[in-house]
Design a protein around this motif. Structure first.
Motif, PDB file in Angstrom:
ATOM      1  N   VAL A   1       1.120   4.816  -8.363  1.00 36.94           N
ATOM      2  CA  VAL A   1       0.140   4.171  -7.476  1.00 36.94           C
ATOM      3  C   VAL A   1      -1.183   4.949  -7.481  1.00 36.94           C
ATOM      4  O   VAL A   1      -2.273   4.354  -7.514  1.00 36.94           O
ATOM      5  CB  VAL A   1       0.705   4.049  -6.049  1.00 36.94           C
TER       6      VAL A   1
ATOM      7  N   TYR B   1      -4.915   3.514  -8.537  1.00 34.55           N
ATOM      8  CA  TYR B   1      -6.183   3.651  -7.816  1.00 34.55           C
ATOM      9  C   TYR B   1      -7.269   4.173  -8.750  1.00 34.55           C
ATOM     10  O   TYR B   1      -8.418   3.698  -8.732  1.00 34.55           O
ATOM     11  CB  TYR B   1      -6.017   4.591  -6.627  1.00 34.55           C
TER      12      TYR B   1
ATOM     13  N   SER C   1      -8.352   1.459 -11.169  1.00 36.82           N
ATOM     14  CA  SER C   1      -9.113   0.366 -10.548  1.00 36.82           C
ATOM     15  C   SER C   1     -10.603   0.688 -10.441  1.00 36.82           C
ATOM     16  O   SER C   1     -11.434  -0.211 -10.238  1.00 36.82           O
ATOM     17  CB  SER C   1      -8.543   0.047  -9.160  1.00 36.82           C
TER      18      SER C   1
ATOM     19  N   HIS D   1      -1.469  -4.129  -0.757  1.00 32.68           N
ATOM     20  CA  HIS D   1      -2.137  -4.413  -2.027  1.00 32.68           C
ATOM     21  C   HIS D   1      -1.373  -3.852  -3.231  1.00 32.68           C
ATOM     22  O   HIS D   1      -1.796  -4.057  -4.369  1.00 32.68           O
ATOM     23  CB  HIS D   1      -3.563  -3.846  -2.013  1.00 32.68           C
ATOM     24  N   VAL D   2      -0.315  -3.141  -2.948  1.00 30.77           N
ATOM     25  CA  VAL D   2       0.508  -2.562  -4.020  1.00 30.77           C
ATOM     26  C   VAL D   2       1.860  -3.260  -4.006  1.00 30.77           C
ATOM     27  O   VAL D   2       2.477  -3.447  -2.939  1.00 30.77           O
ATOM     28  CB  VAL D   2       0.688  -1.051  -3.835  1.00 30.77           C
TER      29      VAL D   2
ATOM     30  N   TYR E   1      -1.519  -2.977  -8.661  1.00 29.72           N
ATOM     31  CA  TYR E   1      -2.472  -2.777  -7.565  1.00 29.72           C
ATOM     32  C   TYR E   1      -3.533  -3.865  -7.680  1.00 29.72           C
ATOM     33  O   TYR E   1      -4.229  -3.979  -8.703  1.00 29.72           O
ATOM     34  CB  TYR E   1      -3.110  -1.402  -7.638  1.00 29.72           C
TER      35      TYR E   1
ATOM     36  N   GLU F   1      -6.305  -7.119 -11.193  1.00 25.51           N
ATOM     37  CA  GLU F   1      -5.142  -6.259 -10.931  1.00 25.51           C
ATOM     38  C   GLU F   1      -4.995  -5.249 -12.072  1.00 25.51           C
ATOM     39  O   GLU F   1      -5.416  -5.507 -13.203  1.00 25.51           O
ATOM     40  CB  GLU F   1      -3.840  -7.090 -10.866  1.00 25.51           C
TER      41      GLU F   1
END
Length: 580
Positions: A60, A64, A67, A129-130, A149, A156
């Motif tokens: 995760v 991030y 993204s 959102h995950v 994510y 995504e």
């Protein structure tokens, strides 16, 4: 207290207590091993859950970072760096849902149709959102799980886990020696992690063996036992996690038993010894009960039948033969069903070859003359039976393989005693108590057996004036005269020429014997008469002589006729003073 008596009293209770104690200790150790297996399983679930959560959380954080990529080139560069330094990740994808655009850091542009349908589970602790996916076949053909994510409405980033590499991180979590940890996807029922890499992505038999029902009934944590591939298995499961997965750990009951094998094996050995002792005790009781019937045999025929029943029940054999031995004549005789004795061999030398307390297992080529006569044509046991005076019988038992000699010794010992008592009882019935000569019944039976046989004669003997001897010198001296007469009869008519020496009445005797002809029979009886007349006995310091009268006839027709004719010859001899 004597040691044998002490052992007899304490041995059985000791074995029982030892067996019970070992079984109890084995049971306690088994319970302890089972408890340890559950404890290890619980600990493994906790460790596996933390390891998986750490991998997801690490993924995760990478999502991030991805993204925030400025463009696709920047995304690709960052994704390549992530894949290079993370062995448990298979791929990184950028997805634009509005344009169905799928870009793989490992494969480049991907046809959306090659992306398998999957179920996404939101991870609540990441603001919704995950998401984590169900297990699915990736576009490369391998089974995978992805974390995505969604950083805006259409865009995504996904990280796809290499389940084989991820499983290696859990392979060190073992329960006892054979147990392991695996993870099942609740949505599909398929394996996500499993030590057997070939089974990843397949349906979990264990999960569908009852754990799924417990989980669907809102039981998120617990234990379960099931049967799989001939093994009883114990398992611990944990479905209380945000990924919609079920962690399972456990092992076989055989593994639990193996960890306590030392005491268990000892308990089994002790229990086996106890069972063996019970079996031996049972066999001993049954054997003693069967052998006791030998002592109740009414005759030699009954003895033979009981002996055969014992051999049939306790020994594997190909046939049993029983022979009596007459030490006076050297005859080996078999018995038919009517009790008649049939002489099969006369061999005193063979009788001397048998020794007491010897049981021989003999090959066919070494069979003795009696075994050959009885057609004992294979490997066999020769079991001689003795009493104090010598050989009284022989048992032959055909056997392809040797059997327990201790069993044969017990049968032999009982048989010797029973047959000795039987023959002794028969002797007491057939003999005159005072002189040990045959009695009247035995003599008549012997005459009946020799009717019409050539050169067989019967002599009746009477002590002259026996009443006067008793009245003059007393009954004790009269008994001595009777015993002396019997002794001289034995010396003049030894076996086997003499068939039967008998006391027919008080002072009356009979001799059934073989002779070459009538004159030879008269001559033998005359020698007896002269020896008795020449003998001198002492009574109250007086020297006393006595005489006998003898009547002789040949044996023919029947025993009544023969005895009658001998009696007439005796009376005639009394009158004439010569043997007739």
């Amino acid at each position: 207290m004597a040691l044998p008596k002490l052992l007899i009293r304490t041995l059985k209770p000791y074995i029982i207590l030892l067996s019970v104690g070992m079984l109890y200790l084995a049971y306690q150790q088994f319970n302890e091993s089972e408890k340890r297996a559950y404890q290890q399983s619980f600990a493994n679930l906790s460790t596996a859950s933390k390891l998986v959560s750490a991998q997801v959380e690490a993924a995760v954080s990478k999502l991030y970072l991805l993204s925030e990529s400025e463009d696709i080139e920047h995304f690709e560069s960052s994704a390549q760096q992530i894949l290079k330094h993370s062995e448990n990740l298979a791929d990184v994808l950028y997805v634009n849902q509005s344009s169905d655009y799928f870009y793989s850091a490992a494969k480049g542009h991907i046809d959306p149709n090659k992306i398998a349908n999957m179920v996404w589970k939101p991870l609540d602790n990441f603001d919704g959102h995950v998401f984590v996916s169900s297990v699915y076949p990736s576009y490369s053909g391998a089974w995978a799980v992805a974390v995505r994510y969604q950083f805006n409405r259409d865009e995504e980033v996904w990280i796809e886990f290499d389940l084989i590499a991820a499983t290696e991180g859990l392979s060190g979590l073992t329960t006892l020696k054979q147990g392991y940890v695996y993870v099942v996807d609740r949505t599909t029922g398929r394996l996500i992690f499993h030590p057997d890499l070939k089974r990843i992505g397949s349906l979990s038999v264990s999960y569908h063996g009852g754990i799924d029902e417990l989980v669907n009934n809102k039981q998120g944590f617990g234990t379960h036992e099931y049967y799989y591939q001939s093994n009883y298995k114990i398992s611990v499961f944990d479905a209380e996690n945000p990924y919609n997965w079920v962690y399972i750990s456990g092992t076989d009951r055989a593994d639990i038993l193996a960890t306590s094998y030392q005491l268990s094996l000892s308990a089994v050995v002790i229990a086996s010894l106890l069972l063996l002792a019970v079996a031996v005790n049972y066999l001993t009781i049954q054997l003693n009960h069967a052998l006791a019937k030998l002592n109740m045999a009414s005759g030699t025929t009954d003895f033979k039948q009981q002996l055969r029943l014992i051999m049939d029940r306790f020994c594997y054999h190909g046939g049993v033969q029983f022979c009596l031995y007459d030490k006076d004549f050297g005859h080996f005789s078999t018995l038919d069903y009517h009790g008649n004795q049939n002489i099969v061999l006369t061999d005193e030398k063979l009788a001397s070859c048998f020794t007491a307390d010897t049981i021989s297992f003999i090959e066919k080529k070494y069979a003795d003359p009696l075994a050959k006569k009885l057609k004992v044509d294979g490997r066999h046991y020769a079991i001689p039976l003795f009493d104090k005076s010598g050989l009284i019988g022989v048992i032959y038992m055909k056997a392809l393989f040797p059997t327990y000699r201790s069993l044969l010794r017990i049968i032999r010992d009982y048989s010797q005693v029973s047959l000795s008592n039987l023959l002794l009882n028969k002797k007491l019935i057939s003999k005159d108590v005072m002189t040990q000569l045959d009695n009247k019944m035995t003599l008549r039976a012997a005459i009946e057996q020799h009717t019409e046989r050539e050169n067989t004669y019967l002599a009746i003997i009477d002590i002259d004036h026996f009443k006067r001897i008793n009245d003059t010198y007393g009954h004790q001296f009269g008994d001595a005269v009777i015993l002396h007469t019997a002794d001289v009869m034995h010396k003049c008519f030894p076996k086997p020429s003499a068939i039967s020496l008998a006391r027919f009445g008080g002072e009356e005797f009979c001799i059934l014997f073989h002779a070459n002809d009538e004159q030879d029979a008269f001559d033998q009886c005359e020698i007896l008469r002269q020896l008795i007349e020449k003998a001198t006995m002492c009574a109250d310091d007086q020297m006393v002589n006595f005489s006998i009268s003898v009547g002789v006839t040949n044996v023919k027709e029947n025993q009544n006729s023969t005895v009658g004719r001998a009696d007439k010859a005796y009376i005639k001899q009394k009158d004439l003073g010569v043997i007739k």
